[in-house]
Design an enzyme around this catalytic site. Structure first.
Site, PDB file in Angstrom:
ATOM      1  N   SER B  45      -0.482   0.571 -10.903  1.00 15.66           N
ATOM      2  CA  SER B  45      -0.117   1.053  -9.575  1.00 15.66           C
ATOM      3  C   SER B  45       1.037   0.195  -9.077  1.00 15.66           C
ATOM      4  O   SER B  45       0.946  -1.040  -9.112  1.00 15.66           O
ATOM      5  CB  SER B  45      -1.323   0.955  -8.641  1.00 15.66           C
ATOM      6  OG  SER B  45      -1.017   1.578  -7.418  1.00 15.66           O
ATOM      7  N   GLU B  46       2.135   0.833  -8.620  1.00 16.53           N
ATOM      8  CA  GLU B  46       3.358   0.062  -8.380  1.00 16.53           C
ATOM      9  C   GLU B  46       3.264  -0.930  -7.223  1.00 16.53           C
ATOM     10  O   GLU B  46       4.120  -1.785  -7.069  1.00 16.53           O
ATOM     11  CB  GLU B  46       4.573   0.980  -8.223  1.00 16.53           C
ATOM     12  CG  GLU B  46       4.524   1.962  -7.075  1.00 16.53           C
ATOM     13  CD  GLU B  46       4.002   3.327  -7.501  1.00 16.53           C
ATOM     14  OE1 GLU B  46       3.150   3.379  -8.404  1.00 16.53           O
ATOM     15  OE2 GLU B  46       4.428   4.328  -6.904  1.00 16.53           O
ATOM     16  N   ASN B  47       2.210  -0.831  -6.397  1.00 17.38           N
ATOM     17  CA  ASN B  47       2.055  -1.850  -5.365  1.00 17.38           C
ATOM     18  C   ASN B  47       1.421  -3.134  -5.910  1.00 17.38           C
ATOM     19  O   ASN B  47       1.136  -4.056  -5.145  1.00 17.38           O
ATOM     20  CB  ASN B  47       1.265  -1.307  -4.173  1.00 17.38           C
ATOM     21  CG  ASN B  47      -0.087  -0.770  -4.570  1.00 17.38           C
ATOM     22  OD1 ASN B  47      -0.232  -0.186  -5.638  1.00 17.38           O
ATOM     23  ND2 ASN B  47      -1.080  -0.990  -3.749  1.00 17.38           N
TER      24      ASN B  47
END
Lengths: 218, 220
Positions: B45-47
């Protein structure tokens, strides 16, 4: 020498027109007590560097509603319809960067670099006015570094020196922002004695952190 | 199973054991529910998470643990957390095996638009451009037509392009197309869908792949 101050003392350092980095992905990992104190203050014409501008009336959304923000630099503002309205009413200017370009620009700012070339956004609307260069046969665009007068960040724990660790996905932009501003103020859930955080665990070493405030309420 | 779940299940069949997978918002998020039990993938997840697990029940929601759609998630054993600069270095650096993305439009070359609508203020891009540029393989999952019944697979994009990079595979409710140098190749029809329907609802020209099997059933 203690770095511990109150939220009120912290925001007194901020002047109208300041450029401020604010951590968080939405409200997660956002320094909500510092933002609330900023909303109580008279400062205006702020230039905010943050991935989003909170939600309507929450987090940085409060500063938008109170018209304290002159310009925002970030990657995703559509989650707050009041930002869209404020932009359309020409009350606020917006600069959009791809999320990875934004985080790397902050990292570059903190690392003393003059910017970098990235293939991301090459050939798109976002790169329209940017310098382009072919590197190894691939189109790249130049991105300048980002720096600020202040960084308001959120961490889980600090020790009294200012060493920081974070909590799960609340880490996001905070560690880079800690490196890229003249004055760095970290809001934390808890302060512990020096030595209680293992050197192996520390994510942000204390040299980056100027002041620590403890989160107020929720 | 509704059509969106069908698309997600079809996309899940493309994943291979050991893949690092990033799922976009919408239909792509549903893919996680259909990964075959003998295939172990790691969700990025890019966060700042590698090793995203299922959605928690109400009692186990952790405010500090969300995915890129800002929805509560859990993490699995072996997961890790990292900052946004590291996360996007993983994406740009080619360390993510597959990204599954939603789209507004796809053109005849396999390039997509998925971040802005013409005539509206453009105030959000998020990680769309980074994921498309950097992922080793990009799969698009989408309804074949938009809410007005217009084809989302068009000759030329009328929405702003996300990247000059082409996607690799397009999975809709009606069909599957592979993207090759010379354009789109129809490789599969969904159960009960006729070739004529796909032809009628696809504005972009496309080739018919040699392996094309009109009767090929997809079981999910």
């Amino acid at each position: 020498m203690s770095k511990l101050i109150t939220c009120e003392e912290a925001v007194k350092k901020v002047k109208s027109g300041s450029r401020i980095m604010v951590g968080g992905f939405g409200l997660v990992g956002s320094p909500l007590s510092l933002i609330a104190a900023l909303a109580q203050s008279e400062v205006k014409d702020l230039e905010i560097i943050s991935n989003n501008l909170g939600e309507p009336g929450r987090g940085l959304g409060v500063l938008v509603r109170q018209k304290q923000v002159k310009k925002a630099i970030g990657s995703y503002f559509t989650s707050n319809p009041e930002v869209v309205k404020s932009y359309q009413d020409k009350e606020m200017d917006v600069e959009l960067l791809p999320q990875g370009t934004m985080s790397e620009a902050i990292r570059a700012g903190g690392a003393g670099l003059g910017g970098f070339y990235t293939p991301v956004s090459a050939g798109t609307k976002i790169a329209e006015n940017k310098e382009e260069r072919i590197i190894n046969g691939k189109k790249n665009v130049f991105q300048e570094p980002l720096n600020a007068h202040f960084a308001l960040i959120k961490a889980n724990k600090a020790d009294h020196l200012g060493n920081l660790i974070y909590n799960k996905s609340a880490r996001n932009f905070n560690p880079m922002m800690a490196t890229a501003a003249d004055v760095v103020i970290a809001e934390v859930d808890e302060i512990v004695e020096v030595g209680q955080i293992s050197p192996e665990e520390i994510v942000t070493p204390h040299l980056y952190v100027d002041y620590i405030v403890v989160k107020e309420g929720n | 199973m509704n059509v969106k779940q069908y698309i997600a299940a079809r996309a899940a069949k493309e994943l291979k054991d050991g893949d690092i997978v990033n799922l976009g918002i919408g239909i792509p998020t549903l893919v996680a529910d259909y990964i075959p039990s003998d295939v172990k993938v790691f969700l990025h997840s890019e966060n700042g998470i590698l090793g995203v697990g299922p959605t928690p029940d109400l009692e186990h929601i952790d405010q500090n643990l969300v995915n890129a759609g800002k929805m509560p998630v859990t993490v699995l054993e072996g997961s890790s957390f990292f900052d946004s600069a590291s996360s996007f270095a993983m994406i740009r650096g080619g360390h993510v095996s597959v990204s599954i993305l939603g789209v507004l439009q796809i053109d005849a070359k396999g390039r997509i638009a998925n971040w802005a609508v013409p005539g509206k203020s453009v105030l959000g891009v998020g990680g769309a451009m980074d994921l498309l540029e950097g992922s080793k393989k990009v799969i698009v999952t989408t309804m074949h037509t938009n809410s007005q019944g217009e084809s989302k697979i068009v000759k030329e994009l009328t929405y702003p392009i996300t990247s000059e990079r082409k996607v690799d595979l397009i999975i809709t409710d009606l069909a599957v197309f592979a993207v090759k140098k010379d354009g789109l190749h129809l490789i599969e029809l969904s159960p009960g869908v006729s070739f004529e329907e796909v032809q009628q609802k696809t504005d972009a020209p496309f080739h018919i792949a040699e392996s094309f099997n009109k009767g090929k059933e997809v079981t999910a």
